[in-house]
Design a protein around this motif. Structure first.
Motif, PDB file in Angstrom:
ATOM      1  N   SER A  62       0.850  -1.187   0.000  1.00  0.00           N
ATOM      2  CA  SER A  62       0.000   0.000   0.000  1.00  0.00           C
ATOM      3  C   SER A  62       0.889   1.241   0.000  1.00  0.00           C
ATOM      4  O   SER A  62       2.105   1.144   0.170  1.00  0.00           O
ATOM      5  CB  SER A  62      -0.867   0.004   1.246  1.00  0.00           C
ATOM      6  OG  SER A  62      -0.044   0.171   2.376  1.00  0.00           O
ATOM      7  N   GLN A 106       3.128   1.651   3.067  1.00  0.00           N
ATOM      8  CA  GLN A 106       4.226   0.690   3.110  1.00  0.00           C
ATOM      9  C   GLN A 106       5.304   1.035   2.092  1.00  0.00           C
ATOM     10  O   GLN A 106       6.489   0.897   2.353  1.00  0.00           O
ATOM     11  CB  GLN A 106       3.683  -0.715   2.820  1.00  0.00           C
ATOM     12  CG  GLN A 106       2.917  -1.278   3.993  1.00  0.00           C
ATOM     13  CD  GLN A 106       2.266  -2.586   3.633  1.00  0.00           C
ATOM     14  OE1 GLN A 106       1.645  -2.718   2.585  1.00  0.00           O
ATOM     15  NE2 GLN A 106       2.410  -3.573   4.495  1.00  0.00           N
ATOM     16  N   ASP A 155      -3.162   8.523   3.101  1.00  0.00           N
ATOM     17  CA  ASP A 155      -4.400   8.755   3.838  1.00  0.00           C
ATOM     18  C   ASP A 155      -4.099   9.254   5.248  1.00  0.00           C
ATOM     19  O   ASP A 155      -3.047   8.972   5.802  1.00  0.00           O
ATOM     20  CB  ASP A 155      -5.173   7.445   3.951  1.00  0.00           C
ATOM     21  CG  ASP A 155      -6.124   7.277   2.793  1.00  0.00           C
ATOM     22  OD1 ASP A 155      -6.735   8.280   2.414  1.00  0.00           O
ATOM     23  OD2 ASP A 155      -6.245   6.163   2.283  1.00  0.00           O
ATOM     24  N   VAL A 156      -5.077   9.971   5.813  1.00  0.00           N
ATOM     25  CA  VAL A 156      -4.885  10.573   7.125  1.00  0.00           C
ATOM     26  C   VAL A 156      -4.390   9.578   8.169  1.00  0.00           C
ATOM     27  O   VAL A 156      -3.444   9.847   8.907  1.00  0.00           O
ATOM     28  CB  VAL A 156      -6.207  11.206   7.620  1.00  0.00           C
ATOM     29  CG1 VAL A 156      -6.000  11.900   8.944  1.00  0.00           C
ATOM     30  CG2 VAL A 156      -6.726  12.194   6.607  1.00  0.00           C
ATOM     31  N   SER A 157      -5.012   8.391   8.224  1.00  0.00           N
ATOM     32  CA  SER A 157      -4.640   7.445   9.276  1.00  0.00           C
ATOM     33  C   SER A 157      -3.226   6.905   9.061  1.00  0.00           C
ATOM     34  O   SER A 157      -2.571   6.471   9.990  1.00  0.00           O
ATOM     35  CB  SER A 157      -5.651   6.303   9.347  1.00  0.00           C
ATOM     36  OG  SER A 157      -5.526   5.458   8.239  1.00  0.00           O
ATOM     37  N   ILE A 158      -2.753   6.937   7.832  1.00  0.00           N
ATOM     38  CA  ILE A 158      -1.412   6.432   7.523  1.00  0.00           C
ATOM     39  C   ILE A 158      -0.367   7.541   7.719  1.00  0.00           C
ATOM     40  O   ILE A 158       0.772   7.275   8.095  1.00  0.00           O
ATOM     41  CB  ILE A 158      -1.360   5.899   6.072  1.00  0.00           C
ATOM     42  CG1 ILE A 158      -2.500   4.936   5.805  1.00  0.00           C
ATOM     43  CG2 ILE A 158      -0.029   5.255   5.769  1.00  0.00           C
ATOM     44  CD1 ILE A 158      -2.459   3.642   6.572  1.00  0.00           C
ATOM     45  N   ALA A 195      -0.084   9.727  10.043  1.00  0.00           N
ATOM     46  CA  ALA A 195       0.425   9.760  11.412  1.00  0.00           C
ATOM     47  C   ALA A 195       1.456   8.659  11.629  1.00  0.00           C
ATOM     48  O   ALA A 195       2.460   8.866  12.309  1.00  0.00           O
ATOM     49  CB  ALA A 195      -0.732   9.622  12.401  1.00  0.00           C
ATOM     50  N   GLN A 196       1.227   7.485  11.040  1.00  0.00           N
ATOM     51  CA  GLN A 196       2.202   6.395  11.178  1.00  0.00           C
ATOM     52  C   GLN A 196       3.566   6.811  10.651  1.00  0.00           C
ATOM     53  O   GLN A 196       4.592   6.602  11.294  1.00  0.00           O
ATOM     54  CB  GLN A 196       1.755   5.163  10.368  1.00  0.00           C
ATOM     55  CG  GLN A 196       0.557   4.423  10.912  1.00  0.00           C
ATOM     56  CD  GLN A 196       0.175   3.253   9.997  1.00  0.00           C
ATOM     57  OE1 GLN A 196       0.887   2.914   9.063  1.00  0.00           O
ATOM     58  NE2 GLN A 196      -0.969   2.652  10.273  1.00  0.00           N
TER      59      GLN A 196
END
Lengths: 338, 339
Positions: B160, B163, B190-193, B195-196
């Motif tokens: 993805s 990654q 994406d927003v949630s990614i 932050a990671q």
């Protein structure tokens, strides 16, 4: 609650399923979504890429390619059921009563035609104006969206417009027929922040002036905060939570909404604290999980989360969340974890 | 840490990068002044954020600094050495110390190579390495960016966006750089990614003592990650300050407009925020306004602004602004506050 709201609804949809069939595989992009858009409201549909937010709106509008199968119990615009209409009838509603604005303003305009041609064409077709009237009206709408010296601008081609101006021109096209409903699909994603601010102000202004309803599809919670009245949060082809803007931002009930809000830096804090990231990634919709799509990444998930798609829990007349746990149960679990 | 704080790792003096444009017959027609006389010093261990609208030259500045692009004039000093005129083989050790992470994780990785080969390429760029040692090193790098050692044998399309960005970071880290140019590393995610990836960059910085130049247009994320921030407008720096200082006390009219345009993810604050909405668009980089580049969109502009180019001056400790009317604007504002 549902029944009551529907009386004022401009658009309402029940149990929409959209499945793409490709190369012997099927991808379930939308998996049973119900929502409605009220009169004169701005409804935001928020979700990450692949959550099904654009597909949902396009399915209702009949804009899907042939390999997509759309099944719904109801898709109603005002008093008319959209799913039983012929393509010809649908085309009349689209553009006239329901207008759409897309993300990429370059590909939505024909590079070989002037901006004026685009506008006049819409006016002639849907409002049955003659050339002269249409020209005059086109100048009016361009003025309304804040394009200076519209007479000169009408003669120009899309490549002579900047990104922000093109987006304004598209909004002008959408406004030509004084639609009841405007669907804006990521209207500012391709633009810079300063131009984004201009376009958002413009959308708000014309929504108030024309008294129309707006569906704003976006991935940016920041854009939504200042603009929308209500929010639907989508994930894995489902609406995870729905509520008033303040309910979603200040009293989110679903673990996904909560996690999403914590993953964005708070502007006022300015701290160097770690952001709370959401581990993992969104599920593949080619083989969606049997239960809650967020379970795999959710810190509260239990075995039962994987047994079928959860029912909505209703928290207020306007707020509902698709989680087997209630808000109290979640807060209790959060304390336990800490 | 404190000692390191002011040790300068990378410094640019009067740096310019012009791109020539040619007409149909290949004759030089005009120049795009993407980077136009920039003075900048990046300290060891810090994250320097660079913000501005698209086309303002922020990526070009970053890439010129790491010697990916040939500077037109000016000088670049890395660890005290003047590396401006260095060429060919001499640059190789510099490139090993200064790496880049690209914006688009989809086009930054060769689709024909698996992850092992992608990282191997940069690992062996400076000389060969025994296979056994190399695989161990690749495994270690992948673990460091939060991926599994098995992922080594997969191809880019199997991953993805988030990654892939991790693989890009592992590749950049493989040569043990000191300086990392992050060129919009999270805009495509994406927003949630996001932050990671941001959290991972912060962890890596703490572990390895990296210095970042973080180029982005997402202003709230830049504030979160940066120690200091520079604001660019049409090839020039208009304001440089510590990140909290810049956001709480912006001085340049452009910075003010840019910051007030940030969509705030908090409805109550968003409703009361008074936006300084800039009129008009960014002027074309082929035909930049004379004098202060911002004068065409600035509500404070005076006649003098059209003629003289303002210098970047220190207004308060560590806070630099390039605006010739700044004193007047500050006075004006304190007056309105008093009223």
């Amino acid at each position: 609650m549902e029944e009551n709201n529907k009386n004022h609804a401009v658009l309402s949809a029940r149990n929409v399923h959209t499945t793409f069939h490709t190369h012997g595989r099927s991808v379930q992009a939308v998996r049973g979504v119900s929502f409605h858009v009220e009169h004169k409201e701005i409804l935001a549909v928020v979700g990450e890429s692949g959550s099904g937010k654009s597909v949902l709106m396009k399915s209702i509008m009949g804009l899907m390619p042939d390999n997509a199968e759309v099944v719904a119990d109801e898709t109603r615009f005002q008093e008319q059921e959209l799913s039983i209409m012929t393509p010809e009838q649908l085309r009349k509603i689209r553009g006239k009563e329901i207008a759409m604005v897309f993300q990429d303003p370059m590909t939505a305009l024909n590079p070989l035609r002037t901006i004026g041609y685009h506008l006049v064409e819409v006016l002639k077709r849907h409002r049955k104006m003659n050339g002269k009237e249409a020209q005059k009206e086109a100048i009016e709408v361009l003025k309304q969206v804040g394009i200076s010296s519209p007479e000169k601008r009408l003669m120009q081609y899309p490549h002579e417009f900047s990104g922000g101006m093109r987006q304004r021109a598209l909004i002008a096209m959408a406004l030509c027929c004084k639609p009841k409903l405007l669907i804006a699909d990521e209207p500012t994603t391709a633009l810079d922040v300063t131009i984004q601010a201009q376009i958002l102000e413009l959308l708000k202004k014309i929504q108030e002036e024309n008294g129309m309803s707006v569906v704003l599809i976006t991935h940016d919670l920041g854009v939504v905060a200042s603009l929308s009245h209500r929010i639907c949060v989508m994930y894995g082809g489902l609406i995870m939570e729905e509520g008033l803007t303040d309910e979603i931002f200040y009293a989110p009930k679903h673990p996904y909404t909560k996690a999403l809000l914590r993953a964005i830096p708070r502007p006022q804090s300015g701290s160097r604290e770690r952001l709370e990231s959401i581990p993992g990634m969104a599920p593949s919709l080619a083989s969606p999980p049997p239960g809650c799509p967020f379970a795999e990444r959710c810190k509260f998930a239990r075995e039962t989360c994987n047994e079928g798609i959860p029912q909505y829990r209703v928290y207020s007349d306007t707020q509902r969340a698709m989680c087997i746990f209630s808000d109290e149960e979640l807060s209790a679990m959060e304390k336990e974890v800490q | 840490m404190d000692q390191n704080n002011h040790e300068i790792l990378l410094e640019a003096k009067n740096l310019c990068k012009y791109f020539p444009t040619k007409d149909f017959f290949g004759r030089k027609k005009a120049e795009v002044k993407a980077v136009d006389g920039i003075h900048l010093a990046i300290r060891k261990g810090e994250t320097f954020g660079l913000v501005g609208e698209s086309g303002c030259g922020k990526s070009t500045l970053g890439r010129t600094l790491i010697r990916m692009y040939e500077p037109t004039s000016g000088s670049i000093h890395f660890k005290g050495q003047d590396i401006t005129g260095w060429k060919g083989k001499k640059l190789l050790p510099i490139h090993k110390q200064m790496q880049i992470i690209f914006q688009d994780p989809y086009s930054a990785l060769d689709p024909h190579l698996n992850v092992r080969e992608i990282i191997k390429e940069s690992l062996t760029a400076g000389g060969s390495m025994p296979v056994s040692e190399m695989d161990g090193r690749i495994e270690e790098l992948l673990k460091r960016v939060g991926m599994k050692p098995d992922d080594m044998h997969k191809y880019a399309y199997e991953f993805s966006g988030g990654q892939r960005q991790r693989i890009g970071i592992a590749r950049a880290l493989s040569v043990e750089p000191e300086f990392l140019l992050c060129d919009e590393p999270i805009s495509a995610l994406d927003v949630s990614i996001q932050a990671q990836v941001v959290n991972m960059l912060e962890e890596l910085q703490e572990e390895m003592g990296l210095t970042y130049l973080f180029v982005a247009h997402d202003l709230s994320m830049v504030r979160h990650i940066s120690t200091r921030i520079g604001v660019m407008y049409l090839g020039r720096l208009v304001e440089v300050a510590d990140s909290d200082e810049l956001y709480e006390n912006p001085l340049h009219p452009y910075t003010k407009a840019l910051l007030s345009a940030i969509p705030v993810a908090d409805p109550k604050i968003a409703r009361i925020t008074n936006r300084v909405v800039l009129t008009g668009d960014l002027p074309s980089a082929m035909d930049v306004p004379s004098g202060c580049h911002f004068h065409t969109r600035c509500k404070y502009a005076e006649n003098g602004c059209k003629e003289s180019v303002p210098e970047l001056r220190e207004i308060s400790p560590g806070h630099y602004v390039s605006c010739s009317c700044i004193q007047g604007i500050m006075q004006n504002e304190s007056n309105t506050l008093e009223k």
